[in-house]
Design an enzyme around this catalytic site. Sequence first.
Site, short mmCIF file in Angstrom:
data_model
loop_
_atom_site.label_atom_id
_atom_site.label_comp_id
_atom_site.label_asym_id
_atom_site.label_seq_id
_atom_site.Cartn_x
_atom_site.Cartn_y
_atom_site.Cartn_z
N GLU A 146 0.66 -1.35 0.00
CA GLU A 146 -0.13 -0.09 0.00
C GLU A 146 0.88 1.43 -0.12
O GLU A 146 0.77 2.03 0.91
CB GLU A 146 -0.96 -0.01 1.22
CG GLU A 146 -1.69 -1.08 1.58
CD GLU A 146 -2.22 -1.23 3.21
OE1 GLU A 146 -2.14 -0.15 3.83
OE2 GLU A 146 -2.71 -2.42 3.54
N GLY A 188 2.14 4.87 -0.65
CA GLY A 188 1.45 6.34 -0.96
C GLY A 188 2.69 7.27 -1.30
O GLY A 188 3.00 7.47 -2.41
N ARG A 209 2.37 20.60 5.94
CA ARG A 209 3.41 19.59 6.63
C ARG A 209 4.35 20.29 7.52
O ARG A 209 4.72 19.81 8.49
CB ARG A 209 4.10 18.55 5.45
CG ARG A 209 3.14 17.88 4.45
CD ARG A 209 3.91 16.68 3.91
NE ARG A 209 4.33 15.76 4.56
CZ ARG A 209 5.53 15.61 5.00
NH1 ARG A 209 6.71 16.39 4.56
NH2 ARG A 209 5.85 14.56 5.89
N CYS A 226 -2.81 34.07 9.02
CA CYS A 226 -2.50 34.65 10.29
C CYS A 226 -2.05 33.74 11.39
O CYS A 226 -2.97 33.51 12.22
CB CYS A 226 -3.72 35.70 10.45
SG CYS A 226 -4.00 36.68 9.13
N GLU A 227 -1.02 32.93 11.32
CA GLU A 227 -0.85 32.01 12.29
C GLU A 227 0.84 32.09 12.17
O GLU A 227 1.56 31.95 11.16
CB GLU A 227 -1.30 30.73 11.93
CG GLU A 227 -2.36 30.49 11.81
CD GLU A 227 -3.16 29.57 12.78
OE1 GLU A 227 -2.43 29.13 13.98
OE2 GLU A 227 -4.24 29.41 12.74
#
Length: 425
Positions: free
Chosen positions: A284, A286, A323, A353-354
């Site tokens: 599987e 990714g 990320r 705004c962070e």
Amino acid sequence: MTFLSLPGAPHIAYHDNALYVEGQRVDDLAEQHGTPLFVYSTAAMREALAAYQRGFAGRKLHICYAMKANSSLALLQFFARQGCGFDIVSGGELERVIAAGGDPAKVIFSGVGKTRAEMRQALRAGILCFNVESEAELEVLSEVAVAEGTTAPVSIRVNPNVDPKTHPYISTGLKGNKFGVAHERTLAAYQRAAALPGLRVVGIDFHIGSQITEVTPYLDATDRLLDLVEQIEAAGIPIHHIDFGGGLGINYNGDTPPAADVLWQQLFARIDARGFGGRQFMIEPGRSLVGNAGLCVTEVLFLKPGEEKNFCIVDAAMNDLPRPAMYQAFHAIVPVQVSNTAAQVYDVVGPVCESGDWIGRDRNLAIHAGGRLAVLSAGAYCMSMSSNYNTRGRAAEVLVDGTKAQVIRQRETAADTFRNEILMK
Ligand code: LLP
């Protein structure tokens, strides 16, 4: 310049000081489609897939692309055309597979919290296998299948209690994680599954984490899984397929994960020695299929020199590239056009705004306002994790194949972002 080994090379590379994805100049694409813009290389995806196919040459293999890494329809279509199935974790992902022309009969359904409605939906679509993550889920799935007049094909996800040596948020095969059935409980869980009227045991699986760069965790988990297969089969329950999950890492910042074929060469030395080499295998992957096939182009809005930090404010943000904010992840950032501008050290930040809205810290960049940067290794877990925070529409996406480029996602407008909202009466 040390641009020789860009993550994504050789398909993402400089020619005459301009960054290209295959035969397309990134600046031209940005000019035409605006920024932020995700650009993917078909050749890079094809090569990543080929490395797995080489590793399993002569074996019975079913590759289920873990579409959570990037579930854009055209990418799903690409993997479906290459014969891949899909690892899904929601009913929504199943709908995407079908919308992209994928075959539900090649789909496996993972995840700790499947709803009854999702179970029904997947049973009706005729998926290949449910990767069941708890004993409680076995009971409910059996009930739902009986009510549907059918049986559900199941594999139990084993938690092998192996440390994948990766970021804690993306490590999933340790005792303290919410995933899978504990190693010690596995045999009992299989006995229960075999006894339930709505279930049909078909396989066994593990997935120990993501961005794994070493072989040892896979070897350890494989040994533990094969021990279980022996025990379960000795108890009279045949295991048709063995699924090793995903997790293989990519080069973000000089990381040196094994190539997929090298990893599998080493794993098969062990699997063959234990007499399991002729089994039906599933994987599987990714990130390792799409991560280094993509980049995100962003325009420099302002340079903001400061006493402690210089900021390079760009038009991509944590809603496009979550990320770094979520995992303190590193993505290489390079200019789209190499210039003679003097390099300076910047924190590359977005307009959200962070303070957590940063894309790269302390990067040495020769750049000017109005110039463009490429955030590399952005093919996996960027667009699929993007949001509309600050009412920012999702970016557009372009798929490059040789000298051809095709828009595969239009830029979202503000109206798109509030389409489902309703004003008070
Ligand atoms: N199978 C299962 C059951 C999974 O949970 C995952 C990923 C995969 C396969 C694919 O793993 P990969 O080959 O991509 O490592 N958002 C995080 C990564 C989360 C991974 C979640 N599960 C990040 O950006 O690093």
